[in-house]
Design a protein around this motif. Structure first.
Motif, PDB file in Angstrom:
ATOM      1  N   UNK A 217      94.108  83.590   7.091  1.00  0.00           N
ATOM      2  CA  UNK A 217      92.708  83.958   7.199  1.00  0.00           C
ATOM      3  C   UNK A 217      91.985  82.993   8.128  1.00  0.00           C
ATOM      4  N   UNK A 218      91.418  83.542   9.182  1.00  0.00           N
ATOM      5  CA  UNK A 218      90.708  82.728  10.166  1.00  0.00           C
ATOM      6  C   UNK A 218      89.352  83.383  10.397  1.00  0.00           C
ATOM      7  N   UNK A 219      88.308  82.750   9.913  1.00  0.00           N
ATOM      8  CA  UNK A 219      86.998  83.370   9.976  1.00  0.00           C
ATOM      9  C   UNK A 219      86.234  83.030  11.238  1.00  0.00           C
ATOM     10  N   UNK A 220      86.835  82.194  12.086  1.00  0.00           N
ATOM     11  CA  UNK A 220      86.082  81.742  13.237  1.00  0.00           C
ATOM     12  C   UNK A 220      86.241  82.665  14.427  1.00  0.00           C
ATOM     13  N   UNK A 221      85.136  82.854  15.124  1.00  0.00           N
ATOM     14  CA  UNK A 221      85.098  83.532  16.406  1.00  0.00           C
ATOM     15  C   UNK A 221      84.642  82.491  17.413  1.00  0.00           C
ATOM     16  N   UNK A 222      85.440  82.284  18.447  1.00  0.00           N
ATOM     17  CA  UNK A 222      85.119  81.300  19.473  1.00  0.00           C
ATOM     18  C   UNK A 222      84.305  81.986  20.552  1.00  0.00           C
ATOM     19  N   UNK A 223      83.121  81.475  20.820  1.00  0.00           N
ATOM     20  CA  UNK A 223      82.248  82.041  21.844  1.00  0.00           C
ATOM     21  C   UNK A 223      81.857  80.939  22.813  1.00  0.00           C
ATOM     22  N   UNK A 224      82.310  81.064  24.046  1.00  0.00           N
ATOM     23  CA  UNK A 224      82.024  80.056  25.073  1.00  0.00           C
ATOM     24  C   UNK A 224      81.556  80.781  26.321  1.00  0.00           C
ATOM     25  N   UNK A 225      80.258  80.693  26.599  1.00  0.00           N
ATOM     26  CA  UNK A 225      79.706  81.422  27.731  1.00  0.00           C
ATOM     27  C   UNK A 225      79.885  82.918  27.539  1.00  0.00           C
ATOM     28  N   UNK A 226      80.457  83.570  28.529  1.00  0.00           N
ATOM     29  CA  UNK A 226      80.678  85.019  28.454  1.00  0.00           C
ATOM     30  C   UNK A 226      82.005  85.383  27.792  1.00  0.00           C
ATOM     31  N   UNK A 227      82.733  84.372  27.357  1.00  0.00           N
ATOM     32  CA  UNK A 227      84.048  84.599  26.754  1.00  0.00           C
ATOM     33  C   UNK A 227      83.941  84.536  25.232  1.00  0.00           C
ATOM     34  N   UNK A 228      84.444  85.576  24.559  1.00  0.00           N
ATOM     35  CA  UNK A 228      84.443  85.631  23.097  1.00  0.00           C
ATOM     36  C   UNK A 228      85.877  85.888  22.632  1.00  0.00           C
ATOM     37  N   UNK A 229      86.347  85.028  21.725  1.00  0.00           N
ATOM     38  CA  UNK A 229      87.711  85.145  21.206  1.00  0.00           C
ATOM     39  C   UNK A 229      87.642  85.319  19.694  1.00  0.00           C
ATOM     40  N   UNK A 230      88.100  86.442  19.218  1.00  0.00           N
ATOM     41  CA  UNK A 230      88.133  86.737  17.784  1.00  0.00           C
ATOM     42  C   UNK A 230      89.547  86.488  17.287  1.00  0.00           C
ATOM     43  N   UNK A 231      89.759  85.374  16.600  1.00  0.00           N
ATOM     44  CA  UNK A 231      91.102  84.979  16.185  1.00  0.00           C
ATOM     45  C   UNK A 231      91.581  85.759  14.967  1.00  0.00           C
ATOM     46  N   UNK A 232      90.675  86.477  14.293  1.00  0.00           N
ATOM     47  CA  UNK A 232      91.077  87.325  13.175  1.00  0.00           C
ATOM     48  C   UNK A 232      91.641  88.643  13.695  1.00  0.00           C
ATOM     49  N   UNK A 233      90.941  89.235  14.654  1.00  0.00           N
ATOM     50  CA  UNK A 233      91.329  90.546  15.185  1.00  0.00           C
ATOM     51  C   UNK A 233      92.297  90.462  16.357  1.00  0.00           C
ATOM     52  N   UNK A 234      92.631  89.232  16.776  1.00  0.00           N
ATOM     53  CA  UNK A 234      93.490  89.066  17.961  1.00  0.00           C
ATOM     54  C   UNK A 234      92.888  89.834  19.137  1.00  0.00           C
ATOM     55  N   UNK A 235      91.603  89.600  19.374  1.00  0.00           N
ATOM     56  CA  UNK A 235      90.901  90.302  20.443  1.00  0.00           C
ATOM     57  C   UNK A 235      90.056  89.309  21.224  1.00  0.00           C
ATOM     58  N   UNK A 236      89.849  89.604  22.498  1.00  0.00           N
ATOM     59  CA  UNK A 236      89.016  88.748  23.339  1.00  0.00           C
ATOM     60  C   UNK A 236      88.255  89.623  24.322  1.00  0.00           C
TER      61      UNK A 236
END
Length: 233
Positions: free
Chosen positions: A134-153
């Motif tokens: 379980x990874x609840x964090x979404x990494x958001x840096x500038x225009x880049x968004x990384x959803x580590x739960x959904x394996x989506x960016x």
């Protein structure tokens, strides 16, 4: 030896009937679900219907070689998380590099050592296909968004097509911004110590990431390693 889950599906691809029979006999004993193909074109068709977790594939085959087949399979977003293990007599480095550039997860040179191969397969599937923590964090840096739960960016709202290792490499770097990692460290953190790949594999995946996001995100420190930067300069 611990058995992998019966739900794991493996597609075997080789033009050598004896190799297919040997693999089939031993992997069925491990409770894997199997399908077979004898060339690259058959592999692509079988992958679409069988939906394997892992493809074990030869390089040199008629109709279409394994590297081209892997390239076509991995270009389909449907198979971005499908693992590909090349099992081949081709031991030269340039073929191994081409295999990883096509999307391979692992590369094993024949002759087959069955017990070691089965251990490697189980390790790959357990590590790569198991439900992530379980990874609840979404990494958001500038225009880049990384959803580590959904394996989506996404970048600027546009979905990025990232094979599993590219996603994991990007995610690892992004969650450790402004920290330099050399190739050995990235291989250990992203690929793991039980997968034997050449250092060039890291460079290949970095190059592919830079084709999809601006280069300023991943900086090269010559002679040192790579760094994820939040600074566009």
């Amino acid at each position: 030896m611990a058995q992998a889950s019966p739900a794991y599906k493996i597609l075997l691809v080789d033009d050598d009937a004896d190799i297919l029979e040997l693999l089939e006999y031993n992997l069925l004993k491990e409770n894997f679900l199997l399908a077979k193909a004898t060339n690259g074109k058959e592999a692509i068709a079988a992958a679409k219907t069988f939906q394997p977790h892992l493809i074990i594939m030869d390089v040199m085959m008629p109709e279409m070689d394994g590297i081209e087949a892997a390239r076509q399979i991995k270009s389909n977003p449907e198979f971005k998380n499908t693992l590909i293990l090349f099992l081949t007599a081709r031991g030269e480095e340039y073929t191994e590099i081409a295999a990883f550039e096509s999307g391979a997860t692992d590369y094993v040179v024949k002759p087959i050592k069955l017990r070691a191969l089965i251990s490697r397969i189980n390790a790959l599937l357990t590590r790569e296909v198991a439900v992530p923590e379980s990874k609840n964090d979404v990494i958001s840096i500038g225009d880049l968004v990384i959803d580590r739960v959904q394996y989506a960016a996404t970048f600027q709202g546009r979905a990025l097509i990232l094979p599993k290792k590219e996603f994991e490499l990007l995610s690892f770097l992004a969650k450790n911004p402004n920290k330099v990692f050399n190739r050995d460290e990235l291989l250990e953190k992203v690929w793991g110590s039980d997968v034997f790949v050449v250092e060039r594999t890291v460079d290949v995946h970095i190059r592919k990431l830079r084709e999809k996001i601006p280069e300023y995100y991943i900086k090269t420190l010559k002679g040192v390693g790579y760094l994820f930067s939040i600074d566009k300069a």
